[in-house]
Write a protein that holds these residues in place. Structure first.
Motif, mmCIF file in Angstrom:
data_model
loop_
_atom_site.group_PDB
_atom_site.id
_atom_site.type_symbol
_atom_site.label_atom_id
_atom_site.label_comp_id
_atom_site.label_asym_id
_atom_site.label_seq_id
_atom_site.Cartn_x
_atom_site.Cartn_y
_atom_site.Cartn_z
ATOM 1 N N ALA A 21 3.663 -34.558 33.206
ATOM 2 C CA ALA A 21 3.117 -33.019 32.448
ATOM 3 C C ALA A 21 3.427 -33.666 30.582
ATOM 4 C CB ALA A 21 5.020 -32.025 32.482
ATOM 5 N N MET A 22 4.268 -34.669 30.687
ATOM 6 C CA MET A 22 4.241 -35.671 29.141
ATOM 7 C C MET A 22 2.910 -35.719 29.161
ATOM 8 S SD MET A 22 8.237 -36.406 29.016
ATOM 9 C CE MET A 22 7.709 -37.900 27.606
ATOM 10 N N ILE A 23 3.023 -36.673 29.853
ATOM 11 C CA ILE A 23 0.985 -37.715 29.409
ATOM 12 C C ILE A 23 0.015 -36.547 29.421
ATOM 13 C CG2 ILE A 23 -0.265 -39.317 30.682
ATOM 14 C CD1 ILE A 23 1.834 -40.318 32.052
ATOM 15 N N PHE A 24 -0.222 -35.513 29.973
ATOM 16 C CA PHE A 24 -1.185 -35.314 29.848
ATOM 17 C C PHE A 24 -0.908 -33.829 28.838
ATOM 18 C CE2 PHE A 24 -1.355 -36.026 34.316
ATOM 19 C CZ PHE A 24 -2.425 -36.899 34.889
ATOM 20 N N SER A 25 0.028 -33.104 28.511
ATOM 21 C CA SER A 25 0.837 -32.280 27.571
ATOM 22 C C SER A 25 0.310 -32.906 26.582
ATOM 23 C CB SER A 25 1.425 -32.287 27.660
ATOM 24 O OG SER A 25 1.941 -31.188 28.193
ATOM 25 N N VAL A 26 0.220 -33.962 26.463
ATOM 26 C CA VAL A 26 -0.092 -34.719 25.314
ATOM 27 C C VAL A 26 -2.109 -35.192 24.663
ATOM 28 C CG1 VAL A 26 0.584 -37.171 23.669
ATOM 29 C CG2 VAL A 26 1.958 -35.851 24.633
ATOM 30 N N ILE A 27 -2.306 -35.475 25.779
ATOM 31 C CA ILE A 27 -3.282 -35.655 25.540
ATOM 32 C C ILE A 27 -4.094 -34.290 25.601
ATOM 33 C CG2 ILE A 27 -5.577 -35.780 27.315
ATOM 34 C CD1 ILE A 27 -3.876 -37.804 28.978
ATOM 35 N N GLY A 28 -3.517 -32.939 26.186
ATOM 36 C CA GLY A 28 -4.068 -31.550 25.894
ATOM 37 C C GLY A 28 -4.046 -31.632 24.422
ATOM 38 N N ALA A 29 -2.976 -31.442 23.652
ATOM 39 C CA ALA A 29 -2.445 -31.337 22.497
ATOM 40 C C ALA A 29 -3.517 -31.843 21.377
ATOM 41 C CB ALA A 29 -0.978 -31.634 21.897
ATOM 42 N N ARG A 30 -3.888 -32.902 21.847
ATOM 43 C CA ARG A 30 -4.264 -33.639 21.239
ATOM 44 C C ARG A 30 -6.160 -33.775 20.905
ATOM 45 N NH1 ARG A 30 -4.530 -36.239 15.718
ATOM 46 N NH2 ARG A 30 -5.892 -37.631 16.005
ATOM 47 N N LEU A 31 -6.000 -32.975 21.992
ATOM 48 C CA LEU A 31 -7.978 -33.145 22.458
ATOM 49 C C LEU A 31 -7.350 -31.369 21.923
ATOM 50 C CD1 LEU A 31 -10.302 -33.573 23.846
ATOM 51 C CD2 LEU A 31 -9.781 -32.145 25.858
ATOM 52 N N TYR A 32 -7.140 -30.630 21.619
ATOM 53 C CA TYR A 32 -7.545 -29.324 21.458
ATOM 54 C C TYR A 32 -7.218 -29.353 19.999
ATOM 55 C CZ TYR A 32 -6.125 -24.425 20.187
ATOM 56 O OH TYR A 32 -6.024 -23.145 19.971
ATOM 57 N N TYR A 33 -6.654 -30.684 19.167
ATOM 58 C CA TYR A 33 -6.618 -30.196 18.057
ATOM 59 C C TYR A 33 -8.135 -30.952 17.343
ATOM 60 C CZ TYR A 33 -4.952 -31.490 12.881
ATOM 61 O OH TYR A 33 -4.829 -31.478 12.018
#
Length: 291
Positions: A67-79
């Protein structure tokens, strides 16, 4: 003069560095420390609930690594996606996470998708899983918001209310300073201060209140998915108001993306609550097949 000031509460902070310390020549920022604290405490909370309900604690520790890996990717992609006007002109900045630019909703969306895949692979009850992690998630969000305080970001418009907060104008990102804030600058001994809503504080407090409700609900829930649905409703309800105060909104078509998403999530969570409540009347062996 203090760098940060809550004039109506009588609180002054003389100096507040963004970096907590230096490690091998690299600054370690408070923002990252608070996110780390949120993750650690969230995992411990989820493991405690897993033990109480007879689940494997290791399941939630294992899930956190993904979750840590994919959540950071998702948070950055969204931004980046909703700031594409800037990043299309500065593609070299897309991966510059240390400069900021993580959106909570992007992380949540990626985390939910990761949980769906994880539960499918491990043959876990997805709704029981989400009920277990929901309080942990909003606890992490509550703690992580204090990183915004140290970064002098995620603040709101001008206010002279009880919780009004002053930042030195020179210490904040100028693109976050709106016209109404500039019209109400406070001048003290030659220092210019902006005076704004501490929206990070509003959201952190709201999230703690929602977390307490979820912790109570975990022990009194009537069906799997109930805690998850209330989490989405509670968080979105606070965010749809707080986001309207902020000056650093990600926008699309003149609307604040997170505000629109929050409004949609309120409706979706009500639908989820109704659906899962209805499903609770179906025999368990059928529910297990569907989940």
């Amino acid at each position: 003069m203090p760098e940060i000031w809550f004039p109506h509460l009588g609180i002054m902070i003389e100096k507040l560095d963004r970096a907590a310390f230096t490690f091998f020549g690299r600054d370690v920022y408070w923002y990252g420390i608070f996110i780390g604290m949120g993750v650690v405490l969230g995992v411990l909370l989820a493991m405690h609930e897993a033990k109480r309900t007879g689940q494997s604690k290791d399941t939630y520790l294992d899930f956190t690594l993904y979750a840590m890996i994919f959540s950071v990717i998702g948070a950055r992609l969204y931004y980046v996606l909703f700031s594409w006007d800037y990043y299309s002109q500065h593609p070299e900045k897309i991966f510059a996470i240390r400069e900021g630019g993580l959106a909570i909703y992007g992380g949540v969306i990626a985390g939910v998708l990761t949980a769906m895949v994880y539960c499918k692979k491990k043959k876990l009850n997805f709704w029981q899983f989400t009920d277990t992690v929901a309080p942990s998630l909003i606890l992490g969000q509550a703690i992580g918001r204090w990183g915004n305080f140290f970064n002098r970001e995620a603040f709101g418009r001008y206010t002279d209310g009880l919780f009004a907060m002053r930042y030195q104008l020179s210490q904040v990102r100028q693109s976050d300073v709106t016209a109404d804030i500039l019209q109400n600058l406070v001048h003290v001994d030659g220092v210019d201060y902006i005076q704004v809503h501490p929206t990070f504080l509003y959201e952190s407090f709201w999230s703690i209140c929602v977390m307490l409700l979820l912790l109570w609900l975990q022990r009194h829930k009537k069906f799997d998915g109930q805690v998850c649905a209330v989490y989405f409703f509670g968080y979105a309800l606070g965010r749809v108001w707080i986001e309207g105060l902020r000056t650093d909104q990600l926008q699309i078509g003149g609307f604040a993306v997170s505000q629109v998403l929050s409004a949609a999530l309120i409706l979706a969570s009500l639908g989820l609550y109704w659906y899962r409540k209805k499903q609770s009347f179906i025999p368990h062996h059928i529910q297990d097949d569907e989940t």
